[in-house]
Design a protein around this motif. Structure first.
Motif, short mmCIF file in Angstrom:
data_model
loop_
_atom_site.label_atom_id
_atom_site.label_comp_id
_atom_site.label_asym_id
_atom_site.label_seq_id
_atom_site.Cartn_x
_atom_site.Cartn_y
_atom_site.Cartn_z
N ILE A 1 1.53 -1.18 0.20
CA ILE A 1 0.34 -0.08 0.14
C ILE A 1 0.92 1.30 0.28
O ILE A 1 2.13 1.52 0.90
N THR B 1 -12.25 -1.63 -2.84
CA THR B 1 -11.47 -2.37 -1.04
C THR B 1 -10.72 -1.13 -1.01
O THR B 1 -11.48 -0.37 -1.51
N SER B 2 -11.17 -1.04 0.47
CA SER B 2 -9.51 -0.52 0.99
C SER B 2 -8.41 0.06 0.55
O SER B 2 -7.77 0.97 0.25
N VAL B 3 -8.07 -1.61 0.11
CA VAL B 3 -6.51 -1.31 -1.04
C VAL B 3 -6.73 -0.47 -1.65
O VAL B 3 -6.35 0.20 -2.66
N ASP C 1 -9.57 1.52 -3.14
CA ASP C 1 -9.39 2.92 -2.80
C ASP C 1 -7.99 3.90 -2.28
O ASP C 1 -7.56 4.69 -2.94
N PHE C 2 -6.99 3.53 -1.82
CA PHE C 2 -6.00 3.57 -1.22
C PHE C 2 -4.84 3.88 -2.55
O PHE C 2 -4.56 4.72 -3.41
N ASN C 3 -5.12 2.61 -3.95
CA ASN C 3 -4.48 2.93 -4.60
C ASN C 3 -4.56 4.09 -5.79
O ASN C 3 -4.16 4.31 -6.37
N THR D 1 -5.78 6.33 -4.87
CA THR D 1 -5.55 7.64 -4.30
C THR D 1 -3.94 8.19 -4.78
O THR D 1 -3.68 9.44 -5.65
N ARG E 1 -20.36 3.16 -8.27
CA ARG E 1 -20.20 1.22 -6.69
C ARG E 1 -21.90 0.57 -7.36
O ARG E 1 -21.86 0.08 -6.35
N THR F 1 -18.83 -3.16 -2.11
CA THR F 1 -17.92 -2.78 -1.06
C THR F 1 -17.38 -3.76 -0.95
O THR F 1 -17.60 -5.01 -0.17
N GLY F 2 -15.23 -4.56 -1.05
CA GLY F 2 -14.78 -5.39 -0.77
C GLY F 2 -15.15 -6.48 -2.03
O GLY F 2 -14.99 -7.28 -1.84
#
Length: 202
Positions: free
Chosen positions: A116, A152-154, A156-158, A160, A178, A182-183
């Motif tokens: 990440i 996913t949270s990962v 979403d971070f990627n 950005t 969406r 989610t997930g």
């Protein structure tokens, strides 16, 4: 346990455990299973592996192909919208999105981000290839870059992270809508869900 196996089975197990998701025990089970099959099954598998020698990576999107040049069928298709680019992690994501029949742009397969917040050197090279390709186009900007990462949270971070890397390269940088839960993962979404995600991107 491997010491009790004939060398050919042990060597096959050693090769199989290099595959993603295959541990040493499962590799041994698979090798024993294949050894127990008849010659026709083993020949079919051997022929399939040999055929991979003719497969190469597209120099633009990094998808597999067998075309005579450096570009895959998608990238060399003049009817595709060159100014719209979808960035995905995996080849299977590209296949799933293509199966919807909705997207008519081109792609870049970035590969899963290994850590990440950090891109591998080869991923930076792929983004550099994309940047060079876009800058050669009239106006030096893409019409739209779509970030097709898993919701996913990962992912979403990627998203950005990649947005920062590509700032200024497109008139619009969007992400899949969406319609994807989610997930969830693009590879396993059905066609209708992916169509909704494409149409609802923002």
């Amino acid at each position: 346990m491997t010491n009790t196996l004939p060398d050919p089975i042990r060597k096959l197990a050693d090769a199989l455990k290099e595959l993603p998701g295959i541990g040493p025990r499962q590799a041994i089970r698979l090798a024993i299973f294949l050894a127990a099959q008849n010659g026709a099954v083993r020949s079919l598998l051997a022929d399939g592996l040999s055929a991979l020698e003719g497969v190469k990576l597209c120099s633009r999107c990094y998808f597999f192909h067998q075309e005579s040049g450096d570009l895959c069928r998608i990238c060399s298709d003049a009817s595709r919208e060159r100014g719209i680019i979808m960035i995905v992690e995996r080849e299977t994501d590209l296949i799933s999105l293509e199966n919807t029949g909705t997207f008519n742009g081109r792609y870049l397969i970035l590969g899963p981000v290994p850590k990440i917040g950090t891109l591998a050197d080869w991923q930076k090279d792929r983004l550099a290839t994309l940047r060079t390709s876009i800058q050669k186009e009239p106006g030096g900007q893409a019409r739209e870059i779509i970030l097709g990462f898993n919701p996913t949270s990962v992912g979403d971070f990627n998203t950005t992270l990649i947005q920062k890397e590509l700032a200024g390269l497109a008139k619009k940088i969007s992400r899949l809508g969406r319609g994807l839960p989610t997930g969830g993962e693009i590879e396993f979404a059905d066609d209708e869900t992916l169509k909704s995600a494409l149409e609802g991107r923002g």
